[in-house]
Every structure is written in C-alpha cells, then in structure tokens.
Motif scaffolding. Structure first.
Motif, PDB file in Angstrom:
ATOM      1  N   PHE A 673      46.711  45.698  55.387  1.00 23.89           N
ATOM      2  CA  PHE A 673      47.162  44.853  54.293  1.00 23.89           C
ATOM      3  C   PHE A 673      46.768  45.481  52.965  1.00 23.89           C
ATOM      4  N   ILE A 674      47.303  44.928  51.908  1.00 22.20           N
ATOM      5  CA  ILE A 674      46.824  45.262  50.569  1.00 22.20           C
ATOM      6  C   ILE A 674      46.263  43.980  49.965  1.00 22.20           C
ATOM      7  N   VAL A 675      45.286  44.121  49.108  1.00 24.19           N
ATOM      8  CA  VAL A 675      44.635  42.963  48.496  1.00 24.19           C
ATOM      9  C   VAL A 675      45.355  42.604  47.204  1.00 24.19           C
ATOM     10  N   THR A 676      45.718  41.340  47.071  1.00 22.87           N
ATOM     11  CA  THR A 676      46.398  40.884  45.855  1.00 22.87           C
ATOM     12  C   THR A 676      45.432  40.285  44.848  1.00 22.87           C
ATOM     13  N   SER A 677      44.280  39.774  45.314  1.00 26.69           N
ATOM     14  CA  SER A 677      43.327  39.163  44.384  1.00 26.69           C
ATOM     15  C   SER A 677      41.985  38.988  45.069  1.00 26.69           C
ATOM     16  N   VAL A 678      40.903  39.090  44.297  1.00 21.26           N
ATOM     17  CA  VAL A 678      39.557  38.889  44.828  1.00 21.26           C
ATOM     18  C   VAL A 678      38.741  38.128  43.791  1.00 21.26           C
ATOM     19  N   SER A 679      37.845  37.261  44.268  1.00 19.01           N
ATOM     20  CA  SER A 679      36.994  36.484  43.369  1.00 19.01           C
ATOM     21  C   SER A 679      35.661  36.218  44.052  1.00 19.01           C
ATOM     22  N   CYS A 680      34.569  36.315  43.296  1.00 21.38           N
ATOM     23  CA  CYS A 680      33.234  36.007  43.797  1.00 21.38           C
ATOM     24  C   CYS A 680      32.603  34.914  42.941  1.00 21.38           C
ATOM     25  N   SER A 681      31.912  34.008  43.599  1.00 18.79           N
ATOM     26  CA  SER A 681      31.090  33.043  42.881  1.00 18.79           C
ATOM     27  C   SER A 681      29.637  33.404  43.153  1.00 18.79           C
ATOM     28  N   HIS A 682      28.755  32.418  43.092  1.00 15.66           N
ATOM     29  CA  HIS A 682      27.321  32.680  43.272  1.00 15.66           C
ATOM     30  C   HIS A 682      27.038  33.378  44.606  1.00 15.66           C
ATOM     31  N   VAL A 683      27.517  32.796  45.722  1.00 15.17           N
ATOM     32  CA  VAL A 683      27.193  33.368  47.034  1.00 15.17           C
ATOM     33  C   VAL A 683      28.394  33.452  47.961  1.00 15.17           C
ATOM     34  N   ASN A 684      29.617  33.326  47.469  1.00 15.89           N
ATOM     35  CA  ASN A 684      30.750  33.456  48.395  1.00 15.89           C
ATOM     36  C   ASN A 684      31.885  34.243  47.759  1.00 15.89           C
ATOM     37  N   THR A 685      32.740  34.781  48.617  1.00 19.66           N
ATOM     38  CA  THR A 685      33.851  35.631  48.186  1.00 19.66           C
ATOM     39  C   THR A 685      35.155  35.073  48.726  1.00 19.66           C
ATOM     40  N   LEU A 686      36.206  35.131  47.919  1.00 17.66           N
ATOM     41  CA  LEU A 686      37.544  34.703  48.310  1.00 17.66           C
ATOM     42  C   LEU A 686      38.484  35.875  48.088  1.00 17.66           C
ATOM     43  N   LEU A 687      39.310  36.161  49.103  1.00 13.53           N
ATOM     44  CA  LEU A 687      40.149  37.358  49.066  1.00 13.53           C
ATOM     45  C   LEU A 687      41.550  37.000  49.533  1.00 13.53           C
ATOM     46  N   ALA A 688      42.569  37.382  48.769  1.00 13.66           N
ATOM     47  CA  ALA A 688      43.965  37.170  49.150  1.00 13.66           C
ATOM     48  C   ALA A 688      44.600  38.503  49.485  1.00 13.66           C
ATOM     49  N   THR A 689      45.317  38.567  50.596  1.00  8.60           N
ATOM     50  CA  THR A 689      45.979  39.804  51.013  1.00  8.60           C
ATOM     51  C   THR A 689      47.436  39.521  51.370  1.00  8.60           C
ATOM     52  N   LYS A 690      48.206  40.597  51.441  1.00 10.88           N
ATOM     53  CA  LYS A 690      49.553  40.500  51.985  1.00 10.88           C
ATOM     54  C   LYS A 690      49.786  41.738  52.842  1.00 10.88           C
ATOM     55  N   PRO A 691      50.612  41.636  53.873  1.00 12.75           N
ATOM     56  CA  PRO A 691      50.816  42.770  54.782  1.00 12.75           C
ATOM     57  C   PRO A 691      51.520  43.925  54.095  1.00 12.75           C
ATOM     58  N   LEU A 692      51.226  45.137  54.584  1.00 11.23           N
ATOM     59  CA  LEU A 692      51.880  46.320  54.031  1.00 11.23           C
ATOM     60  C   LEU A 692      53.383  46.265  54.219  1.00 11.23           C
ATOM     61  N   SER A 693      53.832  45.504  55.230  1.00 17.11           N
ATOM     62  CA  SER A 693      55.262  45.406  55.503  1.00 17.11           C
ATOM     63  C   SER A 693      55.957  44.382  54.633  1.00 17.11           C
ATOM     64  N   SER A 694      55.202  43.714  53.750  1.00 18.78           N
ATOM     65  CA  SER A 694      55.816  42.728  52.869  1.00 18.78           C
ATOM     66  C   SER A 694      56.895  43.388  52.030  1.00 18.78           C
ATOM     67  N   PRO A 695      58.050  42.720  51.834  1.00 18.47           N
ATOM     68  CA  PRO A 695      59.177  43.368  51.149  1.00 18.47           C
ATOM     69  C   PRO A 695      58.894  43.817  49.728  1.00 18.47           C
ATOM     70  N   ASP A 696      57.922  43.188  49.028  1.00 17.19           N
ATOM     71  CA  ASP A 696      57.664  43.613  47.652  1.00 17.19           C
ATOM     72  C   ASP A 696      56.467  44.540  47.544  1.00 17.19           C
ATOM     73  N   CYS A 697      55.997  45.077  48.686  1.00 12.79           N
ATOM     74  CA  CYS A 697      54.920  46.069  48.638  1.00 12.79           C
ATOM     75  C   CYS A 697      55.514  47.434  48.296  1.00 12.79           C
ATOM     76  N   ASP A 698      54.750  48.220  47.590  1.00  6.37           N
ATOM     77  CA  ASP A 698      55.207  49.565  47.244  1.00  6.37           C
ATOM     78  C   ASP A 698      55.088  50.495  48.447  1.00  6.37           C
TER      79      ASP A 698
END
Length: 698
Positions: A673-698
């Motif tokens: 996959f490729i990562v579209t967004s990442v965010s960290c707070s005090h002690v946790n992480t949130l990560l959004a991904t989309k597959p490499l096969s997604s039609p709008d991936c380069d």
C-alpha cells in the motif's frame, strides 16, 4: 462586464443596484447585483462578501442559482439566475380579493419549504424570508428563494443576536431581543403561508411599536373557512409564540397535508415521459453478471482494475476491493489494528488523532469518526495477561448534512474541520477557548467559527490547547491558551476567539503546526518560523555557531537559528511533546529536541540540544513524519512505515523494547500500500493507506 449586456435596472436596494443583463455567448438573461465597495463600511463589505459566500454554498432547484462574481469599476458584481415571473408578493397583489385554491397554496408553500430545508441543511439562516424575496418562474408555478444579503452562516445550534429582516415577518423572540435561530425562520415561513392563504400579511400596523405589540400578542385574523382545518392548524403551529413549540422543517414535512403536496410536486414537476417500449438495462445480461445493481465484466474482475474489483477465494462473484485501510496502534495496542470503515468504497484521504478522538476525511468530503464500542468488549479473566483489543466503530459526524469537509485536525478533547468553501467549524471541549467561539462552552456538534467567516481558511492545526489557522491570502489567526507565547501574539495571554498574527516580512505562511506549548509555520519559501517554548531546543532557536546562545522561549514568530536547520528547505513538520521532526524537499528527515528515549533516531540517547539527520536504508525517501510524546513515525515514498523511540504501551507498533534507530513497522500479510496520511497524539498513531492497485495511485 464584457461578457454581459445591460438591459435595464430592475431594482435598487440598500447596498446597490440590480440589473437585468443578457449573456453575450448564449443570450441567456441573468441578474447582476452591482454593489459599490469603495465607500462601504466594514459591516457593509462583510454583508456583500457574505451574500457571495452563501449563494456559492447553495444548489437547489427552488433557490436562485449563483453563477459568478467579479470586481469592476470599484464594485462587486454578483451574477445570478433571472426569475421572469417576478416576486410572490407581486403575484398575490395582482390577485386582488380572489383567494388562491388550497392546492396552489400548498404547491407554492412546499417548494419554499424544500428550499428552506436546503438552506438550513447548509447551516445557514435566511433571516429575511418574505414574499418579496420569493421569486417565480415565467409560468409562476416554480418558486425560487432569493436575496441572501443578510443571511447568517451558522451551525444547527448556533444563534444570531442581530435583529434583522422585514418588521412584518420578525418573530416574537426577536422583538424581545432574544437570539435568532432556525425557529425564527419557521415563524417567517408561517407568515408567508398565511399570506398565501389570505392575500394579506399576518401582522401589520401603522407604526413599529403597534406592530411589535401585535406580534408579541400573536393575534391575527383567521383564514377563510373555505380552507381545510389542517391548513389552519399548520399556520397556527408555525406562528406559535413559543419558538420551542413551533415545528421543525422535518415535522412540517411529516404533516399529512404537506406530504400529499410533496408527493404531487415530485410526481408532477419531476415526472419523465417514458417510451412505450423500453428495454430494462440489465435484461440483456446473463444472470451471473448481475449483482446488487452493479455491472461486472471479465476485465473488471481482476485485482487492480479501474473498478477496484477482486474475485473471492472461491472464484465466484466478484467483491469490491477496499479503497482504504486505517491502522491504529499505541495506547496499549502493541501492533497495528485495522479500524472499520463504513463501506468498502469509502476512501479516507486524511486522518488526525487527539487524546481521545480519531477522525478522518473521506474523498467525498465526509468526516468519519472512530470510537471504542461499549458493546462486545468483554473483560478478560482475572489474572489474565492477554491483551484485550478494543472494538472500534466508525460513524460519520452528525449535523454535517450538505457540508463538504476537506481537512481535519484534532486537539486535546476538541476537533476542528474545514469545509471546501474555506469555512472553519469546531466542536468538543471549550476549555481554554480552543473552539474559537468567544466562550468556554463545550459544543457537541460542529459549529462555525463566526469570527473567520469573512476569510477563506485553507489550513488549520490544533495543538493540545491552542489553534492556528491560515487563509488563502496567507493571513494567520491564533486562539486558545497563550502560555509560553505559543499563539505568536507577543503575549502569554489566552484568547477565546481568533486573533490576527503578525508574520515578519517578507515571509508568507504556507502551513502551520501546533504542539503542546509551541507553534511552527512553514513559509512559502520553505523557511521555519517558530514561537513558544524552546525546551531542549525543540524549536531550533539556539545559536550553535561560534558564540553559542540558548533561548528559552519566544512570543512572536521568529526564524530558526540552529544549523543546519536554517539552511534547509522544509516541506513538512511534526511536533511532539519535547522534540520536533522535519522533512526536506529532498526527502531527508531531521530531528531535534529531547532525546531522552532515543526519539530523535540518531542511534544514541542524550540531551545535547543538537539536531541531526535520521539515517534510513539506502535509497529511502521520506514523505511525511509524525511525532508523539517520546516516539516518532516516518513514512517512506514506497509505502514503508518506520518508528523509533520509547516502545511502552505499543507506541512503536511492535512489542520490541525501545530503539534509537528507525525500524520498519510490520503490517503482516497485507497487500502493498501507500500511505495517504499519518497522525500521532500523545501515545497513539493513526495511519490511512490505500492499495497500490488503487486507480488514482501513481
């Protein structure tokens, strides 16, 4: 005006002149409202800007359509739809004493009702609904609401205290100086319905005091007995003196007399002539090719196709491939856990996490929120050491109907989100004035930051207890807690509404990043401007040259001094509790600040207030970075996710001990996959991904 030919003046108002014009390209008739701006007061200019903003937000067949606006001859030109049938007021005047049929009354009323429903769904109050502002088409059977010059853009629970509108239509609560809300628009709508039924206004008097007295008493002549009892009851309910007892728009729509007219409207105006013989769209396809209304071909059955379809393990019917996967770890989750999304075709393009909130923005402009479910989280047996993984549920933000969200940022127990029209909304805890509403009150649904309505906000960042926003003209505003000078206002005072921030020349703000007790602006030319607490040199304000000098804190935005930071062209920034990470335009990552737990990723532990480049596997380019309290997460251009620092409570997304160098996070057997967004707070992480096969991936 070269695109338009003026035909005649059709009206003059307090703010300008209204022209009937013809568009040269297609001879279409349009209305152009000409509003001189040079001699306007600030309030008048705001009213003109507000009308453009409101019109551009609305798109409904029963609302005058907005086309464009432009400046010419020191005047604002607003181009909008022309309604050939004139106003509803003129139409009723022409009737004399000939009452309308009840069917026609309801036909005109339900269209006005639908238009007002759309306006309220966009979190707007009309505030001047009257028959003079309700226009008709040439055949006078289609209603078009217009004149939004004094409308107020608000959230569903916001209130406007300004007394506005035509006196004959103002509500009792406005006469008493109470706040204006949606129920005041309902009162005005009731006045319109009464006028349709009686051909005269519900409340009229020779002077304003007498008019106010009539409105406060709620006395008006009954409508003709030839109309139904249901119509009379509907009018009485909308003109109830107590706004809490007036029906909502949804309740009005649920009335049997209104439902019938709505059905007639949709089956009459909306009907389409259908040819006698029409082949059903799916009738020519084999049964196996039809599934839940979607069409599949052999081409679309392969993974990575444009329609994101994959075959299931049995080789049977195809199933959609998820467009997004959301991972979360930390705060007790030792390895990445997938969070649910509402549907497989939901694509999350941005995420943000705060102390308790986890939020994301979908590609179609909805704000999605993840919460821990209270159902299904059975506690483990006494004495068990097995990790209990919480169950998360996803839901969309309530009260967001008709609003397109493009950006979100989470603070400490509060959230800010930005619409595609540049309108900033906040909700959650009002502590420290972080919501920007001028109070310390908590807000459960997203409410517009009214102080910024005259600006187009393009980016917002929430710290633990303060917020900074940037407009399309590079203007910067800050509010919330002011300790350590984190607001950049040359003071340590707190503010509960947005305050303009002075940016030193010749810099222009491109992005902003808020930390616990400091703030950083990335300028258009890639320079860093910082303010707030410089503990451990996390702002890069120490001079480490020939004459070293340490700086504790600064109260205005100041350019960084430490080398090599001041020589770098910065692309993005992340601020942790006591350290900072930046990514350069060359894909390199530099860190500085506290290194007590190896969160700088330099391979050593120590407090030397120095900065350095983080070493990754050869050829790795870093796209983005996020910082927690004592750990750091970086995203590579090939979808790699690296973490380093303190490993307690799953901060690093794995069970290993603390490490001082980047180690790649393992996501199991998931597809690349490729990562579209990442965010960290005090002690946790949130990560959004989309597959490499997604039609709008380069």
């Amino acid at each position: 005006m070269e695109k338009y030919e003026k035909i005649r003046v059709v009206g003059r108002g307090a703010y300008g002149t209204v022209h009937l014009c013809r568009k040269n390209t297609d001879n279409k008739l349009v209305i152009i409202k000409q509003i001189p701006v040079e001699q306007m007061t600030k309030e008048e200019r705001q009213a003109a800007i507000n009308e453009v903003k409101v019109l551009s937000m609305l798109d409904h067949p029963n609302i005058i359509e907005y086309y464009e606006n432009f400046l010419e001859d020191k005047a604002l030109m607003i181009v909008m739809e022309y309604a050939e049938g004139g106003t509803l007021f003129e139409y009723l005047q022409q009737k004399g004493n000939n009452l309308l049929e009840e069917e026609e009354i309801l036909h005109l009323f339900v269209q006005t009702l639908l238009a007002l429903h759309h306006v309220h769904a966009k979190q707007i109050l009309h505030r001047d609904l009257k028959t003079q502002n309700i226009l008709l088409n040439k055949q006078r059977n289609v209603v078009k609401i217009g004149d939004f010059g004094i409308s107020k853009v608000l959230s569903s629970k916001s209130k406007a205290y300004t007394v506005v509108g035509t006196p004959c239509y103002i509500s009792p609560e406005l006469c008493e100086g109470k706040p204006y809300n949606q129920k005041s628009d309902i009162w005005a709508l009731g006045c319109v319905l009464y006028e349709l039924s009686s051909l005269k206004r519900a409340f009229e008097a020779a002077n304003l005091p007498a008019l106010v007295l009539k409105i406060m008493r709620g006395t008006f002549s009954p409508i003709s007995e030839e109309y139904s009892e249901n119509l009379r009851i509907l009018i009485l309910s909308m003109l109830h003196l107590d706004p809490n007892k007036r029906p909502t728009i949804s309740q009005i729509m649920a009335e049997p007399i209104v439902i019938n007219s709505l059905m007639d409207l949709y089956t009459d105006i909306g009907k389409v002539a259908v040819p006698a013989k029409v082949q059903r769209p799916l009738s020519g396809l084999p049964t196996s090719s039809r599934h839940r209304g979607r069409l599949y071909s052999a081409k679309s059955s392969y993974k990575g196709s444009a329609s994101n379809i994959v075959l299931d393990s049995s080789g049977g019917l195809p199933k959609p491939q998820a467009l997004s996967t959301i991972y979360c770890w930390g705060n007790g989750l030792q390895s990445p856990v997938k969070l649910p999304v509402s549907h497989s075709d939901t694509q999350v393009i941005e995420v943000s996490t705060g102390r308790t909130q986890k939020a994301g923005v979908t590609k179609n402009g909805r704000l999605i929120i993840w919460e821990v479910s209270s159902v299904g989280n059975n506690t483990t047996l006494p004495g068990s050491v097995e990790q209990q993984i919480p169950t998360f549920v996803a839901r969309f933000l309530e009260g967001q109907s008709g609003v397109t969200i493009k950006h979100v940022s989470c603070g400490d127990l509060f959230t800010a989100c930005l619409t595609d029209r540049g309108i900033l909304m906040t909700y959650g805890s009002g502590a420290n004035g972080c919501l920007g509403h001028g109070t310390f009150h908590d807000v459960s649904q997203a409410k517009i930051v009214e102080e910024l309505l005259g600006f187009e906000v393009i980016l917002v960042s929430c710290g633990t207890s303060h917020v900074i926003a940037i407009t399309n003209d590079h203007e910067v505003f800050s509010w919330g807690r002011g300790d350590n000078g984190r607001l950049g206002l040359d003071t340590t005072e707190s503010h509960k509404s947005p305050q303009p921030v002075i940016i030193p020349d010749p810099y222009q703000a491109r992005s902003v990043h808020c930390g616990v007790d400091c703030s950083i602006i990335v300028t258009v030319d890639g320079t860093l401007l910082v303010c707030g607490n410089n503990r451990h040199n996390k702002l890069g304000l120490d001079d480490n040259g020939k004459t070293p000098r340490q700086v504790d804190e600064v109260h205005i935005f100041t350019s960084v001094v430490s080398e090599p930071l001041r020589q770098l062209h910065i692309k993005s920034v992340a601020i942790g509790t006591s350290h900072t990470a930046v990514v350069t335009d060359k894909g390199e990552c530099y860190t500085f600040g506290s290194n007590q737990f190896g969160q700088l990723g330099h391979g050593v532990v120590g407090q030397n207030r120095q900065m350095g480049k983080v070493l990754f596997p050869e050829g790795t380019k870093i796209l983005d970075v996020a910082c927690g309290d004592t750990y750091t997460v970086a995203i590579g251009s090939e979808g790699e996710v690296f973490s380093w620092g303190k490993a307690a409570r799953g901060r690093l997304g794995r069970s290993e001990e603390t490490n001082h160098l980047p180690i790649q996070v393992d996501f199991g057997d998931d597809e690349p996959f490729i990562v579209t967004s990442v965010s960290c707070s005090h002690v946790n992480t949130l990560l959004a991904t989309k597959p490499l096969s997604s039609p709008d991936c380069d």
